[in-house]
Design a protein around this motif. Sequence first.
Motif, PDB file in Angstrom:
ATOM      1  N   ALA A 109       0.824  -1.208   0.000  1.00 51.98           N
ATOM      2  CA  ALA A 109       0.000   0.000   0.000  1.00 51.98           C
ATOM      3  C   ALA A 109       0.859   1.258   0.000  1.00 51.98           C
ATOM      4  N   ARG A 110       1.986   1.193   0.688  1.00 53.01           N
ATOM      5  CA  ARG A 110       2.787   2.397   0.898  1.00 53.01           C
ATOM      6  C   ARG A 110       3.571   2.802  -0.341  1.00 53.01           C
ATOM      7  N   HIS A 111       4.071   1.799  -1.079  1.00 55.44           N
ATOM      8  CA  HIS A 111       4.906   2.117  -2.235  1.00 55.44           C
ATOM      9  C   HIS A 111       4.281   1.587  -3.521  1.00 55.44           C
ATOM     10  N   TYR A 112       4.931   1.847  -4.626  1.00 50.05           N
ATOM     11  CA  TYR A 112       4.522   1.202  -5.876  1.00 50.05           C
ATOM     12  C   TYR A 112       4.836  -0.280  -5.754  1.00 50.05           C
ATOM     13  N   SER A 113       4.202  -1.066  -6.586  1.00 49.64           N
ATOM     14  CA  SER A 113       4.444  -2.506  -6.497  1.00 49.64           C
ATOM     15  C   SER A 113       4.466  -3.105  -7.907  1.00 49.64           C
ATOM     16  N   ASN A 114       4.824  -4.365  -7.984  1.00 45.78           N
ATOM     17  CA  ASN A 114       4.815  -5.060  -9.276  1.00 45.78           C
ATOM     18  C   ASN A 114       3.467  -5.763  -9.485  1.00 45.78           C
ATOM     19  N   LEU A 115       2.405  -5.110  -9.056  1.00 44.36           N
ATOM     20  CA  LEU A 115       1.075  -5.712  -9.122  1.00 44.36           C
ATOM     21  C   LEU A 115       0.798  -6.390 -10.467  1.00 44.36           C
ATOM     22  N   GLU A 116       0.993  -5.628 -11.531  1.00 38.38           N
ATOM     23  CA  GLU A 116       0.774  -6.205 -12.866  1.00 38.38           C
ATOM     24  C   GLU A 116       1.997  -5.962 -13.734  1.00 38.38           C
ATOM     25  N   TYR A 117       3.147  -6.187 -13.142  1.00 29.81           N
ATOM     26  CA  TYR A 117       4.384  -5.941 -13.873  1.00 29.81           C
ATOM     27  C   TYR A 117       5.285  -7.151 -13.720  1.00 29.81           C
ATOM     28  N   LEU A 119       8.574  -8.582 -13.611  1.00 28.35           N
ATOM     29  CA  LEU A 119       9.905  -8.029 -13.371  1.00 28.35           C
ATOM     30  C   LEU A 119      10.974  -8.722 -14.214  1.00 28.35           C
ATOM     31  N   ALA A 120      10.798 -10.014 -14.500  1.00 32.62           N
ATOM     32  CA  ALA A 120      11.801 -10.732 -15.283  1.00 32.62           C
ATOM     33  C   ALA A 120      11.823 -10.215 -16.720  1.00 32.62           C
ATOM     34  N   ARG A 121      10.655  -9.960 -17.274  1.00 35.12           N
ATOM     35  CA  ARG A 121      10.592  -9.575 -18.677  1.00 35.12           C
ATOM     36  C   ARG A 121      10.482  -8.066 -18.884  1.00 35.12           C
ATOM     37  N   GLY A 122      10.209  -7.343 -17.796  1.00 37.66           N
ATOM     38  CA  GLY A 122      10.084  -5.895 -17.934  1.00 37.66           C
ATOM     39  C   GLY A 122       8.865  -5.481 -18.716  1.00 37.66           C
ATOM     40  N   ARG A 123       7.786  -6.221 -18.552  1.00 36.01           N
ATOM     41  CA  ARG A 123       6.561  -5.832 -19.260  1.00 36.01           C
ATOM     42  C   ARG A 123       5.338  -6.230 -18.441  1.00 36.01           C
ATOM     43  N   ARG A 124       4.181  -5.941 -18.990  1.00 33.69           N
ATOM     44  CA  ARG A 124       2.943  -6.167 -18.275  1.00 33.69           C
ATOM     45  C   ARG A 124       2.812  -7.627 -17.822  1.00 33.69           C
ATOM     46  N   GLY A 125       2.407  -7.791 -16.576  1.00 30.62           N
ATOM     47  CA  GLY A 125       2.170  -9.135 -16.055  1.00 30.62           C
ATOM     48  C   GLY A 125       0.736  -9.243 -15.571  1.00 30.62           C
ATOM     49  N   SER A 126       0.421 -10.323 -14.869  1.00 29.22           N
ATOM     50  CA  SER A 126      -0.932 -10.493 -14.344  1.00 29.22           C
ATOM     51  C   SER A 126      -0.897 -10.427 -12.834  1.00 29.22           C
ATOM     52  N   ARG A 127      -1.907  -9.771 -12.254  1.00 29.35           N
ATOM     53  CA  ARG A 127      -1.963  -9.674 -10.794  1.00 29.35           C
ATOM     54  C   ARG A 127      -2.180 -11.037 -10.147  1.00 29.35           C
ATOM     55  N   LEU A 128      -2.629 -11.986 -10.940  1.00 25.47           N
ATOM     56  CA  LEU A 128      -2.875 -13.309 -10.376  1.00 25.47           C
ATOM     57  C   LEU A 128      -1.593 -14.126 -10.234  1.00 25.47           C
ATOM     58  N   ASP A 129      -0.550 -13.708 -10.998  1.00 26.54           N
ATOM     59  CA  ASP A 129       0.711 -14.462 -10.966  1.00 26.54           C
ATOM     60  C   ASP A 129       1.255 -14.631  -9.554  1.00 26.54           C
ATOM     61  N   HIS A 130       0.947 -13.657  -8.682  1.00 25.65           N
ATOM     62  CA  HIS A 130       1.532 -13.683  -7.334  1.00 25.65           C
ATOM     63  C   HIS A 130       0.945 -14.773  -6.457  1.00 25.65           C
ATOM     64  N   VAL A 131      -0.221 -15.267  -6.813  1.00 26.40           N
ATOM     65  CA  VAL A 131      -0.845 -16.255  -5.915  1.00 26.40           C
ATOM     66  C   VAL A 131      -1.136 -17.618  -6.558  1.00 26.40           C
ATOM     67  N   VAL A 132      -1.039 -17.697  -7.874  1.00 26.24           N
ATOM     68  CA  VAL A 132      -1.475 -18.933  -8.532  1.00 26.24           C
ATOM     69  C   VAL A 132      -0.661 -20.146  -8.091  1.00 26.24           C
ATOM     70  N   GLU A 133       0.666 -19.987  -8.031  1.00 27.62           N
ATOM     71  CA  GLU A 133       1.479 -21.130  -7.640  1.00 27.62           C
ATOM     72  C   GLU A 133       1.169 -21.563  -6.204  1.00 27.62           C
ATOM     73  N   LEU A 134       0.982 -20.576  -5.345  1.00 31.21           N
ATOM     74  CA  LEU A 134       0.627 -20.890  -3.954  1.00 31.21           C
ATOM     75  C   LEU A 134      -0.706 -21.631  -3.896  1.00 31.21           C
ATOM     76  N   LEU A 135      -1.656 -21.175  -4.678  1.00 35.15           N
ATOM     77  CA  LEU A 135      -2.962 -21.842  -4.688  1.00 35.15           C
ATOM     78  C   LEU A 135      -2.829 -23.287  -5.137  1.00 35.15           C
ATOM     79  N   ARG A 136      -1.997 -23.498  -6.160  1.00 37.29           N
ATOM     80  CA  ARG A 136      -1.747 -24.875  -6.622  1.00 37.29           C
ATOM     81  C   ARG A 136      -1.144 -25.695  -5.499  1.00 37.29           C
ATOM     82  N   ASP A 137      -0.134 -25.136  -4.871  1.00 35.95           N
ATOM     83  CA  ASP A 137       0.580 -25.885  -3.833  1.00 35.95           C
ATOM     84  C   ASP A 137      -0.316 -26.237  -2.657  1.00 35.95           C
ATOM     85  N   VAL A 138      -1.159 -25.314  -2.234  1.00 38.20           N
ATOM     86  CA  VAL A 138      -1.922 -25.616  -1.018  1.00 38.20           C
ATOM     87  C   VAL A 138      -3.225 -26.363  -1.284  1.00 38.20           C
TER      88      VAL A 138
END
Length: 477
Positions: A109-117, A119-138
């Motif tokens: 909340a305090r700073h900018y984030s890679n919400l939809e960015y 970082l590896a490719r330097g382009r638009r990403g998906s906000r879901l990327d941050h949780v999908v693997e965790l969801l699979r794992d659990v």
Amino acid sequence: MSPTSSFRALPSTQWLLEHPRVTPWLPLVGREKVLQEARKLLDETRHALRQGQEPPSREVLAERLAERLAQAHRVRLRPVINATGVLLHTNLGRAPLGPEALDALLAVARHYSNLEYDLARGRRGSRLDHVVELLRDVTGGEDGLVVNNNAAAVLLVLQALARRRRVLIARTQLVEIGGGFRIPEILKQSGAKLVEVGTTNRVHLQDYHQALETQPIALVLWVHRSNFRIVGFHREPSLEELASLAHERGLPLVADVGSGALFDTQDYGLPHEPTVQECLQAGADLVCFSGDKLLGGPQAGIIVGRADLVARLRKHPLYRALRPDKLALAALEATLRIYRRGTAREAIPLWRMMALTPEELRQRAQRWRDVLGMGQVQSAVSTVGGGSLPEATLPTYVLALRPRHPTAFLARLRAQEPPIIARIENDAVLFDPRTVFPEQEEALLAGIRRAWPGETDGLPATPASTDAGPANTSTRH
Ligand SMILES: *Cc1c(COP(=O)(O)O)cnc(C)c1O
């Protein structure tokens, strides 16, 4: 005094604005708001004078205005002390978040984030990327998706997979969850057509068979009765049976499990709730659940299951309108990490509160009694609430106070800062330590003391209070 002369005795708005009780509020609530409140107060006073009431003094008016401004300045959405013992209280914001989820949320909340960015490719990403693997794992699901809440999840699934088509559901599952969430209405909203099978108490596999044979069906929906139970002459097919039936015909089975437990609630002495993993293993193609019920995380609707179906949901235009915000995603990611690590029982506040033993709770209630010098410690039950585990109770100990006017006392408790929410049972007001955070205890006790004095003219009917009313006991603390 005639009304006109009392009108003349009223102060001007300017006089009120310059009054030393009022001026400090000017920078806090803004001059416009102060003016507006001052005019409103004067209008109301003139109206009262016309009704023949005595004119208040100018000083009294300034005081009243200051009170209203204090009220206007006070933060509206704020923490309360939940002494009800209801762990997931929808009106009280459901699951509280632990330190890890809070840190994650604040950082994002305090700073900018890679919400939809990406970082590896330097382009638009998906906000879901941050949780999908965790969801699979659990959960063991192939893929996952997150939306604003579980109602939104169900709506999206139906809209994306069954719009203008038919959805099969048992009559025993046409439930209302609360807050106006009714399965038949959600179906209608989504543009899907409801096909009900069976009766209110009994549904047979044969009923499903028959419906599938006589009309084209898009999907089979299974809804967990998360907030009530059917007892007596009842039967319905298991999730496994339904899954094989749906799959024989190439149809998806969607399970709305609601509460979203990721481990067995029986470990806590509670009845068994179907877990997300169990639903997937039973053959559900998609499982939807809430983030802030038994998961103990932020408000969210989570969908896990078959990758091809999840992909369709992601591409659906409605997803854009229902997507989760970054704060919820940050808290959800942190919550899921706790599950993956296997430390939910210690690190998720909800499960810690569930795990409190009657003995720990008795000691805390006893301490409250000793500090306040009144009331009785008695055994009672905490409930899970939030449309989860109906009738399930956890043994607890509560502090019971017996004010002469329990509802008035409850109202005074709510007027404290922080507000205290308690419950009445058999004319006693009960305070359950299970849902009161240790760091809130001093505020709770101070609030109870402040709320009690209305009770002291006459002896409160509590054994310990014969020597001293609570107003006199503050020195004992
Ligand atoms: C609670 C619940 C919902 C609604 O979930 P929200 O996260 O409150 O939107 C839907 N279905 C079931 C079975 C539930 O228990």
